[in-house]
Write a protein that holds these residues in place. Structure first.
Motif, mmCIF file in Angstrom:
data_model
loop_
_atom_site.group_PDB
_atom_site.id
_atom_site.type_symbol
_atom_site.label_atom_id
_atom_site.label_comp_id
_atom_site.label_asym_id
_atom_site.label_seq_id
_atom_site.Cartn_x
_atom_site.Cartn_y
_atom_site.Cartn_z
ATOM 1 N N THR A 53 7.712 -4.328 -9.342
ATOM 2 C CA THR A 53 7.716 -2.971 -9.868
ATOM 3 C C THR A 53 6.315 -2.396 -9.706
ATOM 4 O O THR A 53 5.324 -3.074 -9.975
ATOM 5 N N TYR A 54 6.258 -1.159 -9.245
ATOM 6 C CA TYR A 54 4.987 -0.463 -9.031
ATOM 7 C C TYR A 54 4.910 0.718 -9.987
ATOM 8 O O TYR A 54 5.781 1.587 -9.983
ATOM 9 N N GLU A 55 3.881 0.731 -10.801
ATOM 10 C CA GLU A 55 3.658 1.806 -11.769
ATOM 11 C C GLU A 55 2.689 2.827 -11.173
ATOM 12 O O GLU A 55 1.688 2.447 -10.552
ATOM 13 N N PRO A 56 2.954 4.117 -11.376
ATOM 14 C CA PRO A 56 2.017 5.123 -10.868
ATOM 15 C C PRO A 56 0.744 5.165 -11.711
ATOM 16 O O PRO A 56 0.767 4.844 -12.896
ATOM 17 N N VAL A 57 -0.339 5.559 -11.075
ATOM 18 C CA VAL A 57 -1.599 5.775 -11.771
ATOM 19 C C VAL A 57 -1.722 7.276 -11.998
ATOM 20 O O VAL A 57 -1.723 8.058 -11.028
ATOM 21 N N ALA A 58 -1.780 7.698 -13.264
ATOM 22 C CA ALA A 58 -1.750 9.125 -13.615
ATOM 23 C C ALA A 58 -2.854 9.920 -12.904
ATOM 24 O O ALA A 58 -2.607 11.021 -12.402
ATOM 25 N N LYS A 59 -4.051 9.361 -12.859
ATOM 26 C CA LYS A 59 -5.174 10.052 -12.212
ATOM 27 C C LYS A 59 -4.877 10.276 -10.724
ATOM 28 O O LYS A 59 -5.106 11.372 -10.188
ATOM 29 N N ASP A 60 -4.359 9.259 -10.065
ATOM 30 C CA ASP A 60 -4.036 9.375 -8.642
ATOM 31 C C ASP A 60 -2.894 10.360 -8.415
ATOM 32 O O ASP A 60 -2.893 11.111 -7.434
ATOM 33 N N HIS A 61 -1.921 10.363 -9.325
ATOM 34 C CA HIS A 61 -0.817 11.326 -9.223
ATOM 35 C C HIS A 61 -1.362 12.755 -9.272
ATOM 36 O O HIS A 61 -0.935 13.615 -8.504
ATOM 37 N N GLY A 62 -2.326 13.001 -10.162
ATOM 38 C CA GLY A 62 -2.936 14.325 -10.249
ATOM 39 C C GLY A 62 -3.613 14.738 -8.951
ATOM 40 O O GLY A 62 -3.479 15.881 -8.498
ATOM 41 N N VAL A 63 -4.313 13.801 -8.328
ATOM 42 C CA VAL A 63 -4.970 14.076 -7.044
ATOM 43 C C VAL A 63 -3.911 14.402 -5.986
ATOM 44 O O VAL A 63 -4.051 15.362 -5.222
ATOM 45 N N TYR A 64 -2.842 13.610 -5.960
ATOM 46 C CA TYR A 64 -1.789 13.854 -4.975
ATOM 47 C C TYR A 64 -1.075 15.186 -5.213
ATOM 48 O O TYR A 64 -0.655 15.844 -4.267
ATOM 49 N N MET A 65 -0.948 15.603 -6.461
ATOM 50 C CA MET A 65 -0.311 16.897 -6.721
ATOM 51 C C MET A 65 -1.181 18.037 -6.211
ATOM 52 O O MET A 65 -0.667 19.041 -5.701
ATOM 53 N N ASN A 66 -2.501 17.897 -6.307
ATOM 54 C CA ASN A 66 -3.403 18.893 -5.696
ATOM 55 C C ASN A 66 -3.234 18.891 -4.182
ATOM 56 O O ASN A 66 -3.157 19.948 -3.558
ATOM 57 N N ASN A 67 -3.167 17.704 -3.595
ATOM 58 C CA ASN A 67 -2.972 17.592 -2.150
ATOM 59 C C ASN A 67 -1.594 18.091 -1.730
ATOM 60 O O ASN A 67 -1.438 18.648 -0.646
ATOM 61 N N TYR A 68 -0.598 17.899 -2.591
ATOM 62 C CA TYR A 68 0.759 18.353 -2.271
ATOM 63 C C TYR A 68 0.806 19.872 -2.140
ATOM 64 O O TYR A 68 1.498 20.397 -1.267
ATOM 65 N N SER A 69 0.073 20.575 -2.973
ATOM 66 C CA SER A 69 0.086 22.042 -2.874
ATOM 67 C C SER A 69 -0.487 22.480 -1.525
ATOM 68 O O SER A 69 0.010 23.430 -0.917
ATOM 69 N N LYS B 18 0.834 -1.205 0.000
ATOM 70 C CA LYS B 18 0.000 0.000 0.000
ATOM 71 C C LYS B 18 0.872 1.261 0.000
ATOM 72 O O LYS B 18 0.614 2.216 -0.723
ATOM 73 N N TRP B 19 1.937 1.247 0.819
ATOM 74 C CA TRP B 19 2.790 2.424 0.924
ATOM 75 C C TRP B 19 3.596 2.631 -0.363
ATOM 76 O O TRP B 19 3.734 3.743 -0.841
ATOM 77 N N ILE B 20 4.100 1.574 -0.925
ATOM 78 C CA ILE B 20 4.889 1.716 -2.155
ATOM 79 C C ILE B 20 3.997 2.171 -3.307
ATOM 80 O O ILE B 20 4.397 3.010 -4.119
ATOM 81 N N THR B 21 2.780 1.658 -3.364
ATOM 82 C CA THR B 21 1.826 2.105 -4.380
ATOM 83 C C THR B 21 1.535 3.588 -4.203
ATOM 84 O O THR B 21 1.533 4.354 -5.176
ATOM 85 N N LEU B 22 1.307 3.999 -2.962
ATOM 86 C CA LEU B 22 1.064 5.409 -2.656
ATOM 87 C C LEU B 22 2.259 6.257 -3.085
ATOM 88 O O LEU B 22 2.101 7.303 -3.731
ATOM 89 N N LEU B 23 3.463 5.808 -2.755
ATOM 90 C CA LEU B 23 4.674 6.552 -3.097
ATOM 91 C C LEU B 23 4.843 6.667 -4.610
ATOM 92 O O LEU B 23 5.182 7.737 -5.125
ATOM 93 N N ALA B 24 4.581 5.598 -5.337
ATOM 94 C CA ALA B 24 4.666 5.649 -6.807
ATOM 95 C C ALA B 24 3.680 6.672 -7.354
ATOM 96 O O ALA B 24 4.018 7.452 -8.261
ATOM 97 N N ASP B 25 2.471 6.706 -6.803
ATOM 98 C CA ASP B 25 1.470 7.660 -7.254
ATOM 99 C C ASP B 25 1.868 9.090 -6.908
ATOM 100 O O ASP B 25 1.698 10.002 -7.714
ATOM 101 N N VAL B 26 2.391 9.310 -5.717
ATOM 102 C CA VAL B 26 2.819 10.663 -5.323
ATOM 103 C C VAL B 26 3.972 11.127 -6.211
ATOM 104 O O VAL B 26 3.948 12.236 -6.752
ATOM 105 N N LEU B 27 4.980 10.279 -6.377
ATOM 106 C CA LEU B 27 6.146 10.670 -7.176
ATOM 107 C C LEU B 27 5.829 10.723 -8.669
ATOM 108 O O LEU B 27 6.515 11.415 -9.428
ATOM 109 N N GLY B 28 4.823 9.974 -9.081
ATOM 110 C CA GLY B 28 4.506 9.901 -10.504
ATOM 111 C C GLY B 28 5.575 9.149 -11.273
ATOM 112 O O GLY B 28 5.787 9.373 -12.456
#
Length: 121
Positions: A92-108, A40-50
């Motif tokens: 290997t964990y691939e990021p999900v583009a949609k989730d990365h976008g959500v995390y970038m909004n949350n990152y701001s 779960k954490w690695i998936t989250l990290l892949a999505d955050v980092l994109g």
């Protein structure tokens, strides 16, 4: 718990962004350490980092890699390619583009709040 994982992931995103601005974009990201037990954490990290994250077979790959680089610097090991055989990718964990976008909004939001809390010291 999720908020803690996201906060740490956002801090790693900030470090990665700074490194990429200073050096060049990261081509490969490898994860090791105790947190690799949490998909779960690695998936989250892949999505955050994109970025794609490769997990090695050993939790202590970072320490082993540092030791091997030391051996290379001391000329104990002559070829860096020799050391690659010690590290194999387990998953290997691939990021999900949609989730990365959500995390970038949350990152701001995170970044804005973090800077305000930092000023309170």
């Amino acid at each position: 718990m999720r908020a803690i994982m996201e906060g740490i992931s956002f801090a790693l995103f900030e470090i990665l962004t700074t490194l990429e601005e200073t050096i060049e974009p990261a081509k490969n990201i490898y994860a090791s350490g105790g947190f690799i037990r949490s998909q779960k954490w690695i998936t989250l990290l892949a999505d955050v980092l994109g970025k794609k994250i490769s997990v090695t077979q050993a939790e202590d790959s970072s320490a082993a890699g540092a030791a091997m680089l030391g051996m290379l610097a001391l000329d104990i090991v002559k070829d860096i390619n020799y050391m690659k055989s010690f590290f194999t990718v387990k998953e290997t964990y691939e990021p999900v583009a949609k989730d990365h976008g959500v995390y970038m909004n949350n990152y701001s939001v995170y970044s804005n709040l973090y800077s305000k809390f930092k000023e309170l010291k």
